[in-house]
Design a protein around this motif. Structure first.
Motif, PDB file in Angstrom:
ATOM      1  N   ASP A  36       1.388  -0.928  -0.049  1.00 28.13           N
ATOM      2  CA  ASP A  36      -0.053  -0.160   0.254  1.00 28.13           C
ATOM      3  C   ASP A  36       1.259   1.076  -0.524  1.00 28.13           C
ATOM      4  OD1 ASP A  36      -1.997   1.495  -0.025  1.00 28.13           O
ATOM      5  OD2 ASP A  36      -2.406   1.144   2.583  1.00 28.13           O
ATOM      6  N   GLU A  37       1.612   1.381   1.179  1.00 29.09           N
ATOM      7  CA  GLU A  37       3.269   2.254   0.875  1.00 29.09           C
ATOM      8  C   GLU A  37       3.430   2.688  -0.090  1.00 29.09           C
ATOM      9  OE1 GLU A  37       7.067   3.902   3.424  1.00 29.09           O
ATOM     10  OE2 GLU A  37       5.702   1.881   3.865  1.00 29.09           O
ATOM     11  N   LEU A  38       3.572   1.167  -1.011  1.00 32.01           N
ATOM     12  CA  LEU A  38       4.894   1.482  -2.594  1.00 32.01           C
ATOM     13  C   LEU A  38       3.760   2.438  -3.498  1.00 32.01           C
ATOM     14  CD1 LEU A  38       6.583   0.770  -4.530  1.00 32.01           C
ATOM     15  CD2 LEU A  38       5.263  -1.577  -4.755  1.00 32.01           C
ATOM     16  N   SER A  39       1.874   1.406  -3.552  1.00 28.77           N
ATOM     17  CA  SER A  39       1.348   2.732  -4.382  1.00 28.77           C
ATOM     18  C   SER A  39       1.110   3.704  -3.999  1.00 28.77           C
ATOM     19  CB  SER A  39      -0.287   1.291  -4.175  1.00 28.77           C
ATOM     20  OG  SER A  39      -1.317   2.110  -5.158  1.00 28.77           O
ATOM     21  N   CYS A  40       1.086   4.328  -2.566  1.00 27.36           N
ATOM     22  CA  CYS A  40       0.816   5.446  -2.293  1.00 27.36           C
ATOM     23  C   CYS A  40       1.996   6.659  -3.023  1.00 27.36           C
ATOM     24  CB  CYS A  40       1.107   5.583  -1.087  1.00 27.36           C
ATOM     25  SG  CYS A  40      -0.483   5.396  -0.148  1.00 27.36           S
ATOM     26  N   GLN A  41       4.035   5.894  -2.807  1.00 35.28           N
ATOM     27  CA  GLN A  41       4.462   6.510  -3.660  1.00 35.28           C
ATOM     28  C   GLN A  41       4.894   6.294  -5.358  1.00 35.28           C
ATOM     29  OE1 GLN A  41       6.895   8.211  -1.535  1.00 35.28           O
ATOM     30  NE2 GLN A  41       6.615   7.611   0.281  1.00 35.28           N
ATOM     31  N   LEU A  42       3.687   5.499  -5.651  1.00 37.35           N
ATOM     32  CA  LEU A  42       3.695   5.386  -6.958  1.00 37.35           C
ATOM     33  C   LEU A  42       2.976   6.517  -7.482  1.00 37.35           C
ATOM     34  CD1 LEU A  42       3.769   2.378  -7.974  1.00 37.35           C
ATOM     35  CD2 LEU A  42       6.169   3.404  -8.022  1.00 37.35           C
ATOM     36  N   GLY A  43       2.320   6.572  -7.028  1.00 40.55           N
ATOM     37  CA  GLY A  43       1.320   7.966  -6.852  1.00 40.55           C
ATOM     38  C   GLY A  43       1.413   9.197  -6.461  1.00 40.55           C
ATOM     39  N   VAL A  44       2.525   9.897  -5.984  1.00 33.28           N
ATOM     40  CA  VAL A  44       3.632  11.117  -5.700  1.00 33.28           C
ATOM     41  C   VAL A  44       4.179  10.643  -7.061  1.00 33.28           C
ATOM     42  CG1 VAL A  44       5.078  12.211  -4.983  1.00 33.28           C
ATOM     43  CG2 VAL A  44       3.484  11.062  -3.434  1.00 33.28           C
ATOM     44  N   VAL A  45       5.380   9.568  -7.234  1.00 35.76           N
ATOM     45  CA  VAL A  45       5.360  10.260  -9.296  1.00 35.76           C
ATOM     46  C   VAL A  45       4.606  10.300 -10.100  1.00 35.76           C
ATOM     47  CG1 VAL A  45       7.097   8.758 -10.985  1.00 35.76           C
ATOM     48  CG2 VAL A  45       7.331   8.295  -7.885  1.00 35.76           C
ATOM     49  N   ARG A  46       3.346   9.806  -9.871  1.00 39.94           N
ATOM     50  CA  ARG A  46       2.358  10.252 -11.333  1.00 39.94           C
ATOM     51  C   ARG A  46       2.365  11.225 -11.458  1.00 39.94           C
ATOM     52  NH1 ARG A  46      -2.790   8.137 -11.703  1.00 39.94           N
ATOM     53  NH2 ARG A  46      -3.234   7.191  -9.695  1.00 39.94           N
ATOM     54  N   ALA A  47       2.240  11.904  -9.884  1.00 42.54           N
ATOM     55  CA  ALA A  47       0.962  13.074  -9.675  1.00 42.54           C
ATOM     56  C   ALA A  47       2.188  14.227 -10.218  1.00 42.54           C
ATOM     57  CB  ALA A  47       1.444  13.152  -8.866  1.00 42.54           C
ATOM     58  N   ASN A  48       3.944  13.823 -10.540  1.00 42.24           N
ATOM     59  CA  ASN A  48       4.863  14.526 -10.762  1.00 42.24           C
ATOM     60  C   ASN A  48       4.818  14.747 -12.141  1.00 42.24           C
ATOM     61  OD1 ASN A  48       6.916  15.429 -11.355  1.00 42.24           O
ATOM     62  ND2 ASN A  48       7.878  15.498  -9.457  1.00 42.24           N
ATOM     63  N   PRO A  49       4.566  16.888 -12.475  1.00 44.76           N
ATOM     64  CA  PRO A  49       4.472  17.058 -13.764  1.00 44.76           C
ATOM     65  C   PRO A  49       5.515  17.267 -14.093  1.00 44.76           C
ATOM     66  CG  PRO A  49       4.752  19.129 -11.815  1.00 44.76           C
ATOM     67  CD  PRO A  49       4.421  17.561 -11.046  1.00 44.76           C
ATOM     68  N   ASP A  50       6.357  16.596 -13.919  1.00 44.97           N
ATOM     69  CA  ASP A  50       7.613  16.292 -14.874  1.00 44.97           C
ATOM     70  C   ASP A  50       8.169  14.882 -15.048  1.00 44.97           C
ATOM     71  OD1 ASP A  50       8.955  19.168 -14.353  1.00 44.97           O
ATOM     72  OD2 ASP A  50       9.827  18.215 -12.994  1.00 44.97           O
ATOM     73  N   ALA A  51       6.811  13.719 -14.775  1.00 45.66           N
ATOM     74  CA  ALA A  51       7.349  12.425 -14.979  1.00 45.66           C
ATOM     75  C   ALA A  51       6.201  12.484 -16.307  1.00 45.66           C
ATOM     76  CB  ALA A  51       5.795  11.777 -14.412  1.00 45.66           C
ATOM     77  N   PRO A  52       6.677  11.668 -17.314  1.00 43.52           N
ATOM     78  CA  PRO A  52       6.429  11.554 -18.651  1.00 43.52           C
ATOM     79  C   PRO A  52       5.582  10.885 -18.893  1.00 43.52           C
ATOM     80  CG  PRO A  52       8.851  10.875 -18.824  1.00 43.52           C
ATOM     81  CD  PRO A  52       8.618  10.850 -17.122  1.00 43.52           C
TER      82      PRO A  52
END
Length: 169
Positions: A36-52
């Motif tokens: 669950d923590e991993l999915s949350c961290q991935l959500g932070v990555v996905r929300a980053n405007p610099d992520a392609p």
């Protein structure tokens, strides 16, 4: 509206699928908490405007897979609940390997980097580290109550994918 609090965990136990109660520090609960923590961290990555966009799309697919995986981890040993077919985990692992290969073909040197060169790269490293911990937690579960090792391979490959993403972030 569904009740948010139930009081059922106030005495230090929580539920697995099939109405099984286990201590809150049970290996399956520890593994699912880390996933669950991993999915949350991935959500932070996905929300980053610099992520392609292709990175965000792949991460979103991975998050959906993690939800399925958590449901599998929540099936206690001896349950009559049918597990998911390993093929679904193997297929996602193959997709991640293809993405890693695509990144490698860009000629990016695969040397470890110190986290912090950009917010996106740092977020990817945090997610990678949590993925490594999730894999260890799944091995702990597997040692006590065998689970489908295709799930563990998927998490191992996810940490490789996240590392690959740090190289292009």
């Amino acid at each position: 509206m569904k009740q948010i609090y139930t009081h059922t965990g106030d005495e230090g136990t929580t539920g697995l699928r099939g109405n099984f109660r286990v201590p809150k520090d049970h290996a399956r609960i520890e593994a699912n908490g880390t996933l669950d923590e991993l999915s949350c961290q991935l959500g932070v990555v996905r929300a980053n405007p610099d992520a392609p966009e292709e990175m965000r799309n792949m991460i979103h697919e991975v998050q959906k897979m993690l939800m399925m995986l958590m449901g599998q981890v929540a099936i206690p040993a001896g349950s009559d609940i049918a597990p998911a077919d390993s093929k679904v985990f193997d297929d996602m692992t193959a997709r991640m390997e293809a993405e890693i290969d695509r990144i490698k073909e860009q000629g990016v040197p695969a040397s470890f980097t110190m986290p912090g060169s950009s917010p996106l790269e740092a977020q990817l490293h945090v997610a990678r580290a949590v993925a490594r911990r999730a894999e260890r937690r799944l091995w702990t579960v597997h040692a006590a109550e065998p689970v489908d090792t295709a799930m563990i391979r998927l998490i191992n490959r996810l940490s490789d994918l996240l590392y690959s993403y740090t190289l292009i972030a």
